[in-house]
Design an enzyme around this catalytic site. Structure first.
Site, PDB file in Angstrom:
ATOM      1  N   CYS A  59       0.891  -1.168   0.000  1.00  0.00           N
ATOM      2  CA  CYS A  59       0.000   0.000   0.000  1.00  0.00           C
ATOM      3  C   CYS A  59       0.921   1.208   0.000  1.00  0.00           C
ATOM      4  O   CYS A  59       1.488   1.549   1.036  1.00  0.00           O
ATOM      5  CB  CYS A  59      -0.911   0.006   1.218  1.00  0.00           C
ATOM      6  SG  CYS A  59      -1.902   1.510   1.341  1.00  0.00           S
TER       7      CYS A  59
ATOM      8  N   CYS B 241      -0.702   4.363   2.141  1.00  0.00           N
ATOM      9  CA  CYS B 241      -0.837   4.285   3.611  1.00  0.00           C
ATOM     10  C   CYS B 241      -0.378   2.902   4.072  1.00  0.00           C
ATOM     11  O   CYS B 241       0.818   2.611   3.954  1.00  0.00           O
ATOM     12  CB  CYS B 241      -2.243   4.659   4.080  1.00  0.00           C
ATOM     13  SG  CYS B 241      -3.625   3.916   3.207  1.00  0.00           S
ATOM     14  N   SER B 242      -1.291   2.045   4.548  1.00  0.00           N
ATOM     15  CA  SER B 242      -0.835   0.754   5.068  1.00  0.00           C
ATOM     16  C   SER B 242      -1.950  -0.289   4.971  1.00  0.00           C
ATOM     17  O   SER B 242      -2.073  -1.143   5.834  1.00  0.00           O
ATOM     18  CB  SER B 242      -0.380   0.902   6.516  1.00  0.00           C
ATOM     19  OG  SER B 242      -1.432   1.478   7.276  1.00  0.00           O
ATOM     20  N   CYS B 243      -2.771  -0.230   3.924  1.00  0.00           N
ATOM     21  CA  CYS B 243      -3.907  -1.145   3.776  1.00  0.00           C
ATOM     22  C   CYS B 243      -3.424  -2.595   3.752  1.00  0.00           C
ATOM     23  O   CYS B 243      -2.439  -2.919   3.078  1.00  0.00           O
ATOM     24  CB  CYS B 243      -4.663  -0.834   2.496  1.00  0.00           C
ATOM     25  SG  CYS B 243      -5.353   0.837   2.492  1.00  0.00           S
TER      26      CYS B 243
END
Lengths: 223, 212
Positions: B110, B113-115
């Protein structure tokens, strides 16, 4: 026109450091930061797109120097003040006058149900799919929010103006560009689009490699 | 056209400089105001430390290795299938499974962000959220794989999935050779978290037996 979170393809970051599987939190305060953020979201004062954008809006210097959960805490503090749930004076004091539990406060017994329920992003939409798997499409030349200057979007800079092919239709989903600014869900078709590495990078590692992104219909035009 | 709301005096700068004290201040304020329940925080932490983690994903992968009809359904509609197994939830509302073969190696990142698929893999590891992984994986996946000690044959194409929407991706790693006749529990032990993100391969049964 860029924001510091949009780092795909950037040079100079050094090695990725693997870590063992069992270590979920590296410090107690990481676990507290995650759990406070999840718990307070139960009040419904913001959605996931609003919370992503508040982290992206951090000053580039803060974004770079903050560790992961420091970004979460900073975003949370800013959201709480923006939503009127906490005052700047309370933040500065680190304390507040006691109040009875709010109606929507997440209780211990509700945690499993709330985590299991999640927050699906698919919605019925009046916008029909304009593309199908196999179609060739081009992304917007400028990776920017069309409603708000400097606003939230999920088209990364590295894939702006690139030509790819639709490989999967995901149905109609909330448009983050609208939702992040409380302008409504504005759901529209969402697709997985594949790009050849050679169409994105000057020196691709291998000509057969691909990068796939999930992109909303309004980010795309026929090519 | 709205104007951006950039404010150099973000409220977060009012909090203490030490991160542990920063979250302590937020927790104190929110608890006093009746907005959070400390017992709920402990419950959330316990959930992700002890109940929801990569063994869920390993269960799905082992089932897919053993049962071709299960794998076909997983590739067709992963959300419905993992829901039946009880692996639906926050950050896993829309699941897609992708299969590694001799020709294609899938990796998930991702960049924005940090999906990450929490109900199947738990909380993402530190490196998944790092600038280095987010920045480099889309441009030089093979160099990133080298950081994990993984080398792919030249003929294997890499497909990097950048999780830009609410779709969460699970990689089905290649089933290792020499695992014919192994049962679900035995196969699950070979499925590492990293192999389901695409930064690792499933373990070799001989090597992991020697280690045990």
């Amino acid at each position: 026109m860029t924001r510091p979170h949009d780092m795909g393809g950037r040079y100079g970051d050094g090695p990725v450091i693997p870590e063992a599987e069992g270590e979920v939190f590296h410090a107690d305060w990481h676990a507290r930061a995650l759990s406070v953020t999840l718990a307070v979201a139960a009040h419904g004062a913001w959605n996931i797109d609003v919370s992503r954008h508040v982290r992206e809006k951090l000053a580039p210097m803060d974004y770079a120097r903050f560790s992961y959960y420091e970004k979460w805490m900073a975003g949370l503090a800013d959201l709480l003040v923006e939503a009127g749930m906490v005052t700047a004076a309370e933040l500065a004091a680190g304390d507040a006058a006691p109040q009875p539990p709010a109606d929507k406060m997440l209780t211990q017994e509700n945690v499993p149900a709330v985590l299991a329920r999640g927050g699906p992003a698919d919605r019925p939409s009046s916008v029909g799919p304009a593309f199908k798997p196999g179609d060739v499409v081009r992304t917007r030349q400028i990776a920017a929010n069309m409603f708000v200057d400097g606003g939230h979007t999920r088209l990364p800079q590295y894939a702006a103006g690139a030509t790819g092919r639709v490989i999967r239709y995901h149905g109609t989903h909330v448009l983050p560009d609208s939702s992040a600014h409380r302008l409504g869900d504005a759901p529209e078709p969402l697709y997985a689009v594949a790009f050849a590495a050679s169409d994105l990078w000057s020196h691709p590692e291998n000509p057969g490699d691909e990068v796939i992104l999930d992109l909303w219909q309004s980010y795309l035009a026929p090519a | 056209m709205c104007m951006p709301h950039d404010d150099p005096d973000h409220p977060h700068s009012l909090l203490p400089p030490d991160p542990a004290l920063r979250i302590k201040a937020l927790e104190t304020i929110l608890t006093r105001k009746g907005l959070i329940d400390p017992a709920a925080l402990d419950e959330i932490i316990d959930t992700y430390e002890n109940k929801i983690g990569p063994r869920n994903g390993a269960h799905v992968v082992a089932r897919a290795w053993l049962d071709p009809a299960f794998k076909a359904r997983l590739l067709e509609d992963a959300t419905a299938l993992v829901s039946e197994l009880g692996y639906y939830g926050r950050q896993g509302e829309h699941m897609v499974a992708v299969e590694n073969t001799d020709d294609i190696h899938n990796m998930v990142v991702c960049t924005l962000c940090s999906c990450y698929p929490w109900p199947l893999l738990g909380i993402p590891p530190g490196w998944y959220k790092s600038d280095a992984y987010r920045a480099r994986t889309v441009r030089e996946p093979r160099a990133v794989l080298a950081d994990f000690g993984v080398t792919l044959p030249e003929r294997t194409a890499v497909r990097v999935w950048d999780s830009t929407a609410e779709i969460r991706y699970l990689v089905i790693p290649k089933r290792p050779v020499g695992t014919e006749g192994m049962d679900e529990a035995g196969l699950m032990a070979l499925v590492t978290r990293d192999s389901m993100i695409g930064t690792g391969l499933a373990l070799d049964p001989q090597a992991s037996e020697a280690k045990a």
